[in-house]
Design an enzyme around this catalytic site. Structure first.
Site, PDB file in Angstrom:
ATOM      1  CE1 TYR A  37      -4.007   1.728  -0.236  1.00  0.00           C
ATOM      2  CE2 TYR A  37      -3.497   2.683   1.913  1.00  0.00           C
ATOM      3  CZ  TYR A  37      -4.276   2.649   0.782  1.00  0.00           C
ATOM      4  OH  TYR A  37      -5.321   3.518   0.647  1.00  0.00           O
ATOM      5  CE  LYS A  92     -20.715 -20.267 -15.091  1.00  0.00           C
ATOM      6  NZ  LYS A  92     -21.524 -19.417 -15.931  1.00  0.00           N
ATOM      7  CD  GLU A 134     -24.198 -18.148 -15.423  1.00  0.00           C
ATOM      8  OE1 GLU A 134     -24.640 -19.281 -15.265  1.00  0.00           O
ATOM      9  OE2 GLU A 134     -23.304 -17.867 -16.246  1.00  0.00           O
ATOM     10  CG  ASP A 135     -28.492 -17.734 -14.139  1.00  0.00           C
ATOM     11  OD1 ASP A 135     -28.379 -18.478 -15.124  1.00  0.00           O
ATOM     12  OD2 ASP A 135     -28.253 -18.117 -12.978  1.00  0.00           O
ATOM     13  CG  ASP A 160     -27.385 -18.572 -18.759  1.00  0.00           C
ATOM     14  OD1 ASP A 160     -27.242 -19.593 -18.074  1.00  0.00           O
ATOM     15  OD2 ASP A 160     -27.358 -17.428 -18.279  1.00  0.00           O
ATOM     16  CB  ALA A 193     -37.567 -20.590 -29.659  1.00  0.00           C
ATOM     17  N   GLY A 194     -35.408 -20.286 -26.684  1.00  0.00           N
ATOM     18  CA  GLY A 194     -34.810 -19.276 -25.827  1.00  0.00           C
ATOM     19  C   GLY A 194     -33.358 -19.024 -26.175  1.00  0.00           C
ATOM     20  CB  ALA A 195     -30.690 -17.298 -24.264  1.00  0.00           C
ATOM     21  CG  ASN A 285     -30.924 -30.084 -15.890  1.00  0.00           C
ATOM     22  OD1 ASN A 285     -31.050 -31.263 -15.647  1.00  0.00           O
ATOM     23  ND2 ASN A 285     -29.788 -29.558 -16.287  1.00  0.00           N
ATOM     24  CG  ASN A 318     -23.458 -24.629 -19.785  1.00  0.00           C
ATOM     25  OD1 ASN A 318     -23.824 -25.577 -20.486  1.00  0.00           O
ATOM     26  ND2 ASN A 318     -24.056 -23.455 -19.827  1.00  0.00           N
TER      27      ASN A 318
END
Length: 749
Positions: A37, A92, A134-135, A160, A193-195, A285, A318
């Site tokens: 420092y 994560k 994420e999410d 995702d 048909a999502g992400a 899931n 993933n």
């Protein structure tokens, strides 16, 4: 206690949560603090102000990823908000650290508007080397990632979207190969048909699928051009000029089903309507679109099935992607994670699934056979090789595509990554590289054992040694074929004619030890340890490995009787290399000499020092005792003390050695230099010589089990020819490692 209650207890146990900050530099003295420092920190600050890229050299930015979420689409929980998503984001961070040694700050943003999220994340660019989104719900996630990729100069990756795409893409490459279909011909149906679905469809196109062969279904049915007015821009990308229909209509005649929707919506009849040898990725899931057993039992031909669950084969997880993709991107200092890098990671995963699987991975998954085929098309998440297969592929793609700001030598980089998995890998890499420079013939006495055959395959494939398997050629060929190992090892069968000279030699060596000629012939034909020992003694092989299926003393006896110790040696000894995070120790004798006197201790020390140098380590030896430099005098303490005197009088000893000393004196610098400044060791010892076999065996096992050390060995020193005796039940990697040591021994010979 149920799973939910167990998870609550796990998270709230002190300290609460799953992450903490730890220091990476000394902070013990006032001097340390003045460097960390004020006033010392001013110097790197000025350098970064002059050149912002210096932040990568002076700070943790190069290894720091921001995991960013607003909690609007948490897997299985939906829109729970930023605060409630924090345990997931901490989790994560745990995965980043556990699998790729990447540090993480989790950032939970209480924001809904995409522009606000973009503005907030962009403002944090000076902090992070990369950003993992994420999410975050669709379609906002598409806009947020696209804008951040454009506006930031560090990698931005929405896991995702791309994680599932990359892992399932690797599975698709291998599944298509197994059913002998070209990826460009596959008719692919998506449920959802999502992400994840849209990103996966895009990625499959990058892998070679034809866009016109992809049919996407949402909750309304097939996405067609007739519905274009009711679709967002991302769904419109996959609208087809086709009749309207439901999922069952879409699946009729399809080669591939990709489920990223809800559980239980696919029936056995729908599976039966698919094309020959269908590929089914049911990844909802916790319940897949159709159960594993249901899908398999629906047809008589080959059904290649993958799910998102860990209790069935081919889990699309993933964690096989994001830690290693970011590792490669960070180390290449990439400006983005582009399509070329994603394709490279999928291809690396697909290739890894075709390689022999380490024993440790097999054990982690219940000892189930793991071999490339319909039940194993992607690697397991706990496979440590993913790091040094995927990350270098990503880094190479970053350099080739122009996204990298730093050039890496990919071969050297792979070795650096391997070292991240433990100091033992770094040390073994030194030896294995030496072995590859001049491979030698290594006889594997238990040649029909499955582990020995797998080790022989790796030794030959990697160019470490020329393995010679001793045993029945028919059994070895049959086992290799069962394991899917395509190689032609050298096999020597002691039962074949032509080894009379081996019998003669064994008889000559042991006839005055009570061995008859007929007994010698029987030993040569029936005991591969004696056969292998004579083989090496005669020079028909350069080194011998045995012990995998024998007790250590019975495996050691034949080489001692046939090969014996070196001309300048009277004793053999067993040495373990113990590796810690920032330290290595050679521990001797741990396996051979029961109650050594001072001459044995001195000789073992010399042998162990020579071994250390084969690992490019300069030895510093300590004779261990419960006494420090004469504080106790009796027969036990005199032996290590006298051994030191013998070594000091030996003109060939060119390394520091001292003792007798207690174990903590030998390894703790403050004790060694603070209390015993007269010692010949000016640094802590890295060669520890135990006073007897009992102490050595106890000591190394305690260090391994309680001290967290990784152990390589036992390595046998003092023999006339290279011989190493494995421990019963050793893994394939242990055999490969000791074979590498044996090759280097033979090179020294």
């Amino acid at each position: 206690m149920g799973l939910d209650d167990e998870a609550r207890e796990y998270h709230r146990r002190n300290p609460p949560g799953k992450l903490e900050i730890s220091t990476t530099k000394p902070t013990n003295t006032q001097r340390d603090l003045s460097l960390a420092y004020s006033p010392g920190v001013a110097a790197p600050c000025r350098d970064i102000a002059d050149d912002p890229d210096q932040a990568y050299n002076y700070t943790a930015k190069a290894n720091l990823v921001g995991v960013v979420s607003n909690g609007s689409a948490v897997l299985g929980l939906g829109d729970i908000g930023a605060q409630a998503s924090k345990p997931v984001m901490e989790g994560k961070g745990v995965l980043f650290k556990r699998f790729a040694d990447i540090d993480v700050f989790d950032i939970e943003l209480d924001l809904d508007d995409p522009s606000d999220i973009v503005r907030s994340v962009r403002a944090m660019e000076p902090t992070f080397g990369g950003v993992n989104l994420e999410d975050i719900k669709a379609p906002e996630c598409f806009e947020i990632e696209e804008r951040l990729r454009t506006e930031m100069s560090v990698p931005v990756f929405h896991d995702d979207q791309h994680g599932t795409a990359i892992i399932s893409g690797a599975a698709l490459l291998n599944a298509a190969e197994l059913v002998e279909k070209d990826i460009s011909d596959l008719k692919i149906v998506f449920s959802g048909a999502g992400a994840s679905a849209i990103a996966s469809a895009r990625f499959y196109v990058s892998l070679g699928a034809e866009r016109e062969n992809i049919t996407m279904c949402d909750s309304t049915g097939i996405i067609t051009e007739a519905r274009a007015g009711d679709l967002n821009e991302y769904k419109r990308e996959f609208a087809r000029d086709a009749p309207e229909g439901d999922l069952a209509d879409a699946m009729a005649g399809a080669d591939v089903f990709v489920g990223l929707s809800v559980g239980g919506i696919v029936s056995p009849e729908m599976v039966r309507s698919m094309a020959e040898n269908p590929i089914i990725f049911a990844m909802a899931n916790p319940d897949p679109e159709i159960g594993y057993e249901e899908a398999k039992e629906a047809r008589d031909d080959t059904v290649i099935m993958a799910t998102g669950r860990s209790d069935y084969p081919n889990q699309v997880n993933n964690v096989l992607g994001f830690p290693f993709i970011f590792r490669g991107a960070l180390d290449a200092r990439a400006t983005e994670i582009n399509e070329e890098m994603k394709v490279a990671s999928a291809e690396a995963l697909a290739d890894l699934a075709k390689q022999d699987v380490p024993d440790a991975v097999v054990k982690a998954y219940g000892d189930q056979p793991l071999q490339f085929g319909p039940e194993y098309i992607i690697p397991k998440p706990l496979d440590p090789r993913v790091l040094f297969e995927v990350a270098p592929a990503v880094a190479q793609a970053a350099m080739t595509s122009g996204a990298a700001r730093k050039d890496l030598d990919v071969a050297d980089y792979a070795e650096e990554l391997e070292a991240r998995l433990g100091k033992s890998r770094e040390m073994m890499r030194v030896v294995l590289n030496k072995a590859k420079s001049d491979p030698k013939r290594v006889a594997l006495a238990e040649g029909t054992d499955e582990k020995m055959i797998r080790a022989a395959y790796q030794l030959q494939e990697q160019g470490i040694a020329e393995p010679v398997l001793i045993g029945s050629e028919e059994r070895i060929d049959r086992t290799a074929a069962k394991l899917g190992l395509d190689f032609q090892p050298t096999v020597v069968d002691p039962r074949d004619d032509g080894y009379e000279s081996y019998t003669d030699r064994l008889y000559e060596l042991r006839k005055r030890k009570g061995l008859t000629r007929s007994e010698a012939g029987e030993l040569i034909r029936r005991d591969t340890n004696y056969f292998g020992s004579v083989m090496v003694e005669r020079g028909d092989a350069d080194a011998l490995l045995t012990g995998l299926t024998h007790h250590y003393p019975s495996a050691l006896r034949p080489p001692l009787q046939v090969i014996g110790t070196a001309e300048d040696a009277n004793y053999a000894a067993g040495v373990y290399l113990l590796t810690f995070k920032n330290r290595i120790i050679f521990a001797a004798d741990t396996t051979v000499n029961l109650a050594p006197d001072e001459a044995v201790l001195a000789e073992v020390t010399k042998h162990t020092a020579e071994l250390a140098r084969r690992f490019n380590v300069e030895p510093r030896a300590a004779m261990l005792s419960y006494s420090n430099f004469g504080s106790v005098t009796n027969e036990g303490t005199r032996k290590p003390r006298d051994a030191v005197r013998l070594l000091h009088d030996d003109p060939e000893v060119d390394f520091p050695v001292d003792g007798e000393m207690q174990a903590d004196t030998a390894v703790v610098e403050d004790i060694l230099n603070g209390t015993y400044e007269f010692s010949d060791l000016d640094e802590p010892a890295n060669v520890l010589i135990f006073p007897n076999l009992e102490a050595g065996n106890i000591g190394y096992k305690l260090l391994q089990r309680l001290g967290g050390a990784e152990a390589i060995g036992p390595m046998l020193v003092g023999m006339d020819k290279p011989v190493h005796v494995l421990q019963r039940g050793d893994e394939v990697k242990d055999i490969v490692n000791l074979a590498g040591v044996a090759v280097v021994d033979a090179q020294e010979e």
